[in-house]
Design a protein around this motif. Structure first.
Motif, PDB file in Angstrom:
ATOM      1  N   LEU A  25      59.196   5.963 -16.697  1.00 21.52           N
ATOM      2  CA  LEU A  25      60.339   5.955 -16.617  1.00 21.52           C
ATOM      3  C   LEU A  25      60.921   4.758 -16.364  1.00 21.52           C
ATOM      4  CD1 LEU A  25      62.026   6.476 -13.635  1.00 21.52           C
ATOM      5  CD2 LEU A  25      60.788   8.456 -13.768  1.00 21.52           C
ATOM      6  N   THR A  26      60.508   3.952 -15.378  1.00 25.47           N
ATOM      7  CA  THR A  26      61.004   2.583 -15.026  1.00 25.47           C
ATOM      8  C   THR A  26      60.946   1.548 -15.901  1.00 25.47           C
ATOM      9  OG1 THR A  26      60.692   3.279 -12.569  1.00 25.47           O
ATOM     10  CG2 THR A  26      61.264   0.929 -13.124  1.00 25.47           C
ATOM     11  N   ARG A  27      59.691   1.656 -16.532  1.00 27.56           N
ATOM     12  CA  ARG A  27      59.374   0.625 -17.893  1.00 27.56           C
ATOM     13  C   ARG A  27      60.383   0.860 -18.672  1.00 27.56           C
ATOM     14  NH1 ARG A  27      58.937  -3.109 -18.626  1.00 27.56           N
ATOM     15  NH2 ARG A  27      57.455  -3.153 -20.373  1.00 27.56           N
ATOM     16  N   HIS A  52      64.588  -0.866 -22.162  1.00 26.42           N
ATOM     17  CA  HIS A  52      66.026  -0.477 -23.135  1.00 26.42           C
ATOM     18  C   HIS A  52      67.169  -1.318 -22.391  1.00 26.42           C
ATOM     19  CE1 HIS A  52      63.123   2.088 -24.979  1.00 26.42           C
ATOM     20  NE2 HIS A  52      63.921   3.042 -25.166  1.00 26.42           N
ATOM     21  N   VAL A  53      67.136  -1.493 -21.099  1.00 24.07           N
ATOM     22  CA  VAL A  53      68.492  -1.931 -20.641  1.00 24.07           C
ATOM     23  C   VAL A  53      68.477  -3.501 -20.949  1.00 24.07           C
ATOM     24  CG1 VAL A  53      69.975  -2.239 -18.427  1.00 24.07           C
ATOM     25  CG2 VAL A  53      68.759  -0.037 -18.913  1.00 24.07           C
ATOM     26  N   ALA A  54      67.249  -4.164 -20.751  1.00 28.54           N
ATOM     27  CA  ALA A  54      67.085  -5.495 -20.788  1.00 28.54           C
ATOM     28  C   ALA A  54      67.535  -5.709 -22.289  1.00 28.54           C
ATOM     29  CB  ALA A  54      65.725  -6.151 -20.790  1.00 28.54           C
ATOM     30  N   ASP A  55      67.104  -4.812 -23.329  1.00 25.95           N
ATOM     31  CA  ASP A  55      67.189  -5.072 -24.849  1.00 25.95           C
ATOM     32  C   ASP A  55      68.773  -5.005 -25.010  1.00 25.95           C
ATOM     33  OD1 ASP A  55      66.451  -5.311 -27.503  1.00 25.95           O
ATOM     34  OD2 ASP A  55      67.481  -3.243 -27.666  1.00 25.95           O
ATOM     35  N   VAL A  56      69.619  -4.101 -24.614  1.00 23.39           N
ATOM     36  CA  VAL A  56      71.136  -3.889 -24.589  1.00 23.39           C
ATOM     37  C   VAL A  56      71.943  -4.821 -23.870  1.00 23.39           C
ATOM     38  CG1 VAL A  56      70.746  -1.455 -25.526  1.00 23.39           C
ATOM     39  CG2 VAL A  56      71.445  -2.157 -23.249  1.00 23.39           C
ATOM     40  N   ALA A  57      71.293  -5.524 -22.797  1.00 26.33           N
ATOM     41  CA  ALA A  57      72.025  -6.420 -21.955  1.00 26.33           C
ATOM     42  C   ALA A  57      71.612  -7.766 -22.456  1.00 26.33           C
ATOM     43  CB  ALA A  57      71.610  -6.410 -20.499  1.00 26.33           C
ATOM     44  N   THR A 105      74.358   3.839 -30.756  1.00 28.41           N
ATOM     45  CA  THR A 105      75.579   3.084 -30.105  1.00 28.41           C
ATOM     46  C   THR A 105      74.706   2.826 -28.547  1.00 28.41           C
ATOM     47  OG1 THR A 105      76.445   4.972 -29.066  1.00 28.41           O
ATOM     48  CG2 THR A 105      77.374   4.172 -31.131  1.00 28.41           C
ATOM     49  N   LEU A 106      75.654   1.591 -27.956  1.00 26.57           N
ATOM     50  CA  LEU A 106      75.122   1.538 -26.488  1.00 26.57           C
ATOM     51  C   LEU A 106      75.287   2.874 -25.554  1.00 26.57           C
ATOM     52  CD1 LEU A 106      74.347  -0.185 -24.069  1.00 26.57           C
ATOM     53  CD2 LEU A 106      76.868  -0.755 -23.968  1.00 26.57           C
ATOM     54  N   GLY A 107      76.381   3.445 -25.756  1.00 25.89           N
ATOM     55  CA  GLY A 107      76.526   4.770 -25.094  1.00 25.89           C
ATOM     56  C   GLY A 107      75.425   5.824 -25.331  1.00 25.89           C
ATOM     57  N   VAL A 108      74.852   6.000 -26.677  1.00 25.84           N
ATOM     58  CA  VAL A 108      73.893   6.761 -26.967  1.00 25.84           C
ATOM     59  C   VAL A 108      72.678   6.315 -26.296  1.00 25.84           C
ATOM     60  CG1 VAL A 108      72.619   7.925 -28.829  1.00 25.84           C
ATOM     61  CG2 VAL A 108      75.063   7.874 -29.001  1.00 25.84           C
ATOM     62  N   ARG A 109      72.300   5.134 -26.269  1.00 28.83           N
ATOM     63  CA  ARG A 109      71.090   4.541 -26.004  1.00 28.83           C
ATOM     64  C   ARG A 109      70.991   4.760 -24.531  1.00 28.83           C
ATOM     65  NH1 ARG A 109      67.674   1.266 -28.212  1.00 28.83           N
ATOM     66  NH2 ARG A 109      67.913   2.679 -29.734  1.00 28.83           N
ATOM     67  N   VAL A 168      68.268   7.164 -22.351  1.00 26.85           N
ATOM     68  CA  VAL A 168      67.368   6.657 -21.211  1.00 26.85           C
ATOM     69  C   VAL A 168      67.628   7.611 -20.032  1.00 26.85           C
ATOM     70  CG1 VAL A 168      66.902   4.813 -19.676  1.00 26.85           C
ATOM     71  CG2 VAL A 168      67.095   4.303 -22.267  1.00 26.85           C
ATOM     72  N   LEU A 169      68.885   7.914 -19.615  1.00 27.74           N
ATOM     73  CA  LEU A 169      69.073   8.804 -18.600  1.00 27.74           C
ATOM     74  C   LEU A 169      68.282  10.071 -18.849  1.00 27.74           C
ATOM     75  CD1 LEU A 169      71.209   8.935 -16.145  1.00 27.74           C
ATOM     76  CD2 LEU A 169      72.820   9.762 -17.763  1.00 27.74           C
ATOM     77  N   ALA A 170      68.282  10.857 -19.950  1.00 26.60           N
ATOM     78  CA  ALA A 170      67.972  12.077 -20.086  1.00 26.60           C
ATOM     79  C   ALA A 170      66.441  11.788 -20.149  1.00 26.60           C
ATOM     80  CB  ALA A 170      68.324  12.580 -21.537  1.00 26.60           C
ATOM     81  N   ASP A 171      65.784  11.002 -20.588  1.00 22.59           N
ATOM     82  CA  ASP A 171      64.541  10.823 -20.386  1.00 22.59           C
ATOM     83  C   ASP A 171      63.862  10.621 -19.018  1.00 22.59           C
ATOM     84  OD1 ASP A 171      61.752  10.541 -21.874  1.00 22.59           O
ATOM     85  OD2 ASP A 171      61.867   8.456 -21.057  1.00 22.59           O
ATOM     86  N   ASP A 172      64.730   9.688 -18.507  1.00 30.96           N
ATOM     87  CA  ASP A 172      64.268   9.300 -16.953  1.00 30.96           C
ATOM     88  C   ASP A 172      64.742  10.403 -16.055  1.00 30.96           C
ATOM     89  OD1 ASP A 172      63.557   6.786 -17.742  1.00 30.96           O
ATOM     90  OD2 ASP A 172      65.026   5.749 -16.626  1.00 30.96           O
ATOM     91  N   LEU A 173      65.438  11.170 -16.285  1.00 36.62           N
ATOM     92  CA  LEU A 173      65.830  12.503 -15.318  1.00 36.62           C
ATOM     93  C   LEU A 173      64.520  13.626 -15.493  1.00 36.62           C
ATOM     94  CD1 LEU A 173      69.551  13.054 -15.477  1.00 36.62           C
ATOM     95  CD2 LEU A 173      68.009  12.676 -13.435  1.00 36.62           C
ATOM     96  N   GLN A 174      63.963  13.807 -16.745  1.00 35.85           N
ATOM     97  CA  GLN A 174      63.228  14.753 -16.982  1.00 35.85           C
ATOM     98  C   GLN A 174      61.910  13.973 -16.478  1.00 35.85           C
ATOM     99  OE1 GLN A 174      62.457  15.906 -21.121  1.00 35.85           O
ATOM    100  NE2 GLN A 174      64.424  15.286 -21.592  1.00 35.85           N
ATOM    101  N   HIS A 175      61.540  12.807 -16.596  1.00 37.84           N
ATOM    102  CA  HIS A 175      60.282  12.331 -15.937  1.00 37.84           C
ATOM    103  C   HIS A 175      60.442  12.443 -14.214  1.00 37.84           C
ATOM    104  CE1 HIS A 175      58.415  11.747 -19.436  1.00 37.84           C
ATOM    105  NE2 HIS A 175      58.881  10.548 -19.868  1.00 37.84           N
ATOM    106  N   ALA A 176      61.770  11.913 -13.676  1.00 38.15           N
ATOM    107  CA  ALA A 176      61.874  12.352 -12.393  1.00 38.15           C
ATOM    108  C   ALA A 176      61.518  13.515 -11.857  1.00 38.15           C
ATOM    109  CB  ALA A 176      63.407  11.651 -12.032  1.00 38.15           C
TER     110      ALA A 176
END
Length: 173
Positions: free
Chosen positions: A49-51, A56-61, A141-145, A149-157
C-alpha cells in the motif's frame, strides 16, 4: 473542512493512523506471518500500500519516488525489481517479504504519507480536475487518482488490522 483537498488529507491521515497502530507493536515474525499459505502478510500489505501510494503520488506530483530517492529499496533489501509495487504479485512473491521490522515499515510509510499530505494540501479544487492519465476512458483526473489510491490503501490497511487482530487473539489463547 473547507475544500476537497481537506477531505483527501483527512483520508490519507486515517491510513497513516491505521498503519502506525498495526505495525508498531509487531515483531518481524508477526509482520511476515500468513494466516494461510496463500494469504497476504501484514508486512506485504503495508509495503504494497505504501509502494502504490509512493508510485502514484510521485507520478502526479512529478517527483521521484521516495522508495528510490531516499534508498528505502536498499534498506528493505527485497528480491524484486527496483520499481516493483506489489501489483500482480504471486503468493510466492508475498512470501518473500520477510525480515522486515516495524520501524522499517513505519519509517517508509511515514515518509510517503508526509509527502502525500504535503502534496495534497497544495491542491485546489480546480487542480483536482487536471487530467493525469489519458490511457483510460474517461481520462483520469488528479482527484480520481488520489481517491483510487486512498480507497485501495484503506482496504489494505484494514486487511492488515484484521490480521493483527487475529494474531492477538491467538496469543491470548
Amino acid at each position: 473542512m473547507t475544500s476537497s483537498a481537506d477531505i483527501l488529507v483527512d483520508g490519507f491521515g486515517r491510513i497513516r493512523d491505521v498503519v502506525q497502530g498495526v505495525v508498531t507493536s509487531l515483531s518481524p515474525e508477526d509482520l511476515a506471518e500468513r494466516v494461510d499459505p496463500d494469504a497476504n502478510s501484514i508486512a506485504w500489505l503495508v509495503w504494497h500500500l505504501t509502494r502504490v501510494q509512493d508510485d502514484h503520488v510521485a507520478d502526479v506530483a512529478d517527483t521521484d519516488q521516495i522508495w528510490l530517492a531516499e534508498g528505502w529499496n536498499v534498506r528493505f533489501g527485497l528480491p524484486f525489481p527496483r520499481r516493483a509495487t506489489g501489483y500482480a504479485h504471486s503468493s510466492d512473491d508475498v512470501g518473500r517479504v520477510t525480515g522486515v521490522s516495524a520501524d522499517l515499515l513505519w519509517g517508509y510509510h511515514d515518509a510517503v504519507s508526509t509527502r502525500t499530505i504535503e502534496f495534497v494540501n497544495r491542491q485546489t479544487d480546480s487542480d483536482l480536475d487536471r487530467i493525469v492519465d489519458k490511457r483510460w476512458t474517461p481520462a483520469v483526473t488528479l482527484g480520481v487518482r488520489l481517491v483510487s489510491v486512498l480507497a485501495d490503501d484503506l482496504q489494505h490497511a484494514g486487511q492488515a488490522a484484521f490480521i493483527a487482530g487475529m494474531l492477538e487473539r491467538r496469543r491470548r489463547g
